[in-house]
Design an enzyme around this catalytic site. Structure first.
Site: not given
Length: 534
Positions: A17, A20, A125, A128, A143, A146, A314, A317
């Site tokens: 995405h 990256h 997590c 992670c 987390c 996430h 943030k 995905k």
């Protein structure tokens, strides 16, 4: 001089995405700039293919982890040319050469006395692939990245004696205040170290998808240690960058004649690791400690950038709030995406992105500032002088505006201040536009007695445009190459970027660099576009 820059390696549990693309584009700007300086450059990116997130994602799709890794690694490979990334190598952590190097280095860490057996228990997590310290757990035992509830895990492991490096890491940060940049991230890292380091798991016993531990095949290495070592392992088997001559036999006495040379001696330690802030602890604490434990040199800098935010979060995905870089490129072109990401959000900080702000930057700066400057300059030289410029001096009134620009840009890129460097260049783009209005060459062209003045103005505009375009090349590689070709001055070296060093004789017309009419599917891309994201 050598320059070695890396991106993080990206998880293959889903497709790439915009986040990256952001990191890779930033590293590419640095790599292209240093090639312009004549440095030997190695630019590395790749994929992180082991660990629980990949295994879980594969299980959910009903495929093997290797199948998922193969599928999504190709998507990340496709992203690089789409965003015009000039990486010299793409590493996959399932490469057998990488896996062998991980086993070699971590065996050395064990031989040096920094590995022991024990049992670990903590809040974990799975997305992670990370155990969370108490001070990094959000309300509701969740987390912070996430937002999922953490699980309590207990597992037999081999441990890395991170606590043994407490004093050495504190000394490192005291001696090298630019080891981690920007300063806010340095402060975060040193605060974590000073809070007291605890030993961390080096291996996983419950997981099979990973690099096998050579001294205990019932374990695999914890994915983070496997992943971090990619920066070092890649140099041992990647082919030499194009145009770089490496001495024969550089791979060592046991290497075959057709084996790629070992680039470690030339490029290690890395000049810059470019990462996002969510992986700060691993790169700023675990990574230098691991290298110390293996008797390897430490990188020069770890640059930690912020998040691209969409709706205040943030882009991730896992969260599902992503923008598709392929779709943006297909409509507006890769250079427009590169420019926007490093222009709109100061590199190193968090910043919000949106379609509205992208289109505003595209129209006001790319189309109006640079596009119109180029179109007007080339058109006037063609109209008034048949595309031919006479030899002579440029207008000295602009010398002060351009004095030291190349050195200033180089200094800022050396500090990874990519947005500031771009702003320095853009100020000169705007200065050239003001110069057009001040001199009004269309008025000079009406008076034969002022033909000499018109020649100076046209030479000045062509030379100023050449100078800024050379400096813009790392940010806008396709556009810069096209414009320099139209100016008849394709040379890209930084040494030749200074105002007044060019000798443009003939220019040719070119299509608008950034057309304003870019509807859906407008053909602005340089490749497969949306098809590549399917």
């Amino acid at each position: 001089m050598s320059f070695y820059v890396t991106t993080p390696i990206y998880y293959v549990n889903a497709a790439p995405h915009l986040g990256h693309a952001y990191t890779t584009i930033a590293a590419d700007v640095m790599a292209r700039h240093h090639r312009q300086r004549g440095d030997a450059v190695f630019f590395l990116t790749g994929t992180d293919e082991h660990g629980e997130p990949v295994a879980d994602a594969a299980h959910a799709l009903g495929v093997s982890p290797q199948e998922l890794a193969d599928r999504n690694a190709e998507r990340f490979k496709a992203l690089a040319p789409q965003i015009e990334a000039s990486n010299d190598f793409f590493i996959r952590t399932t490469d057998p050469q990488h896996m062998a190097k991980v086993q070699e280095v971590l065996s050395q860490v064990r031989d040096n006395g920094f590995v022991y057996e024990g049992t670990y228990e903590g809040w974990y997590c799975p997305r992670c692939a990370d155990f969370k310290p108490e001070n990094e757990i959000d309300e509701g035992n969740r987390c912070p990245i996430h937002h999922i509830e953490l699980t309590r895990e207990q597992e037999d492991s081999y441990f890395f004696a991170l606590s043994a490096f407490q004093e050495r890491l504190e000394a490192l940060y005291a001696e090298r205040e630019n080891f981690v940049v920007p300063r806010t991230r340095y402060n975060e890292a040193i605060s974590f170290i000073r809070s007291g380091l605890r030993d961390v798991p080096l291996t996983r016993h419950k997981l099979t998808w990973g690099v096998p531990v050579p001294w205990d095949p019932e374990h695999v290495f914890y994915v983070w240690f496997d992943a971090l070592l990619n920066y070092y392992s890649a140099l041992s088997y990647a082919p030499a960058p194009a145009g770089l001559e490496v001495e024969a036999g550089a791979g060592g006495p046991d290497s075959s004649a057709d084996a790629p040379p070992d680039l470690t001696q030339l490029f290690w330690p890395a000049t810059y690791h470019v990462i996002a802030k969510d992986i700060l602890r691993f790169h700023a604490v675990y990574w230098p400690a691991l290298l110390m434990a293996a008797d390897l040199e430490l990188p020069e800098h770890v640059f930690v950038h912020g998040y691209l935010l969409l709706d205040g979060e943030k882009m991730s995905k896992s969260l599902g709030n992503v923008l598709d870089p392929f779709a943006v490129i297909d409509r507006f072109g890769a250079d427009a995406l590169r420019f926007y990401l490093l222009r709109d959000v100061p590199f190193g900080q968090d910043g919000s992105v949106s379609t509205a702000s992208f289109e505003q930057r595209y129209e006001t700066e790319l189309a109006n500032d640079l596009g119109n400057l180029a179109s007007r300059t080339l058109a006037m030289i063609e109209r008034y002088r048949g595309g031919v410029l006479t030899r002579g001096a440029v207008d000295p009134s602009l010398e002060g505006d351009f004095a030291g620009l190349g050195a200033c840009v180089a200094e800022q890129i050396d500090r990874a201040e990519l947005t500031s460097a771009l702003d320095e260049i853009w100020q000169r783009v705007r200065r050239l536009n003001r110069y057009v209005e001040e001199q009004a060459p269309w008025q000079l062209a009406k008076d034969e007695a002022r033909a000499g003045e018109l020649d100076v103005v046209l030479r000045t505009l062509a030379e100023g445009l050449r100078s800024v375009t050379v400096l813009l090349y790392p940010y806008l590689p396709a556009t810069a190459a096209r414009l320099l070709q139209a100016l008849g001055a394709p040379e890209l070296s930084l040494a030749g970027a200074d105002y007044g060093l060019g000798a443009i004789e003939r220019v040719t017309a070119t299509e608008p660099l950034f057309p304003k009419d870019r509807g859906e599917g407008g053909g602005g891309g340089t490749g497969r576009g949306a098809e590549a994201a399917a």
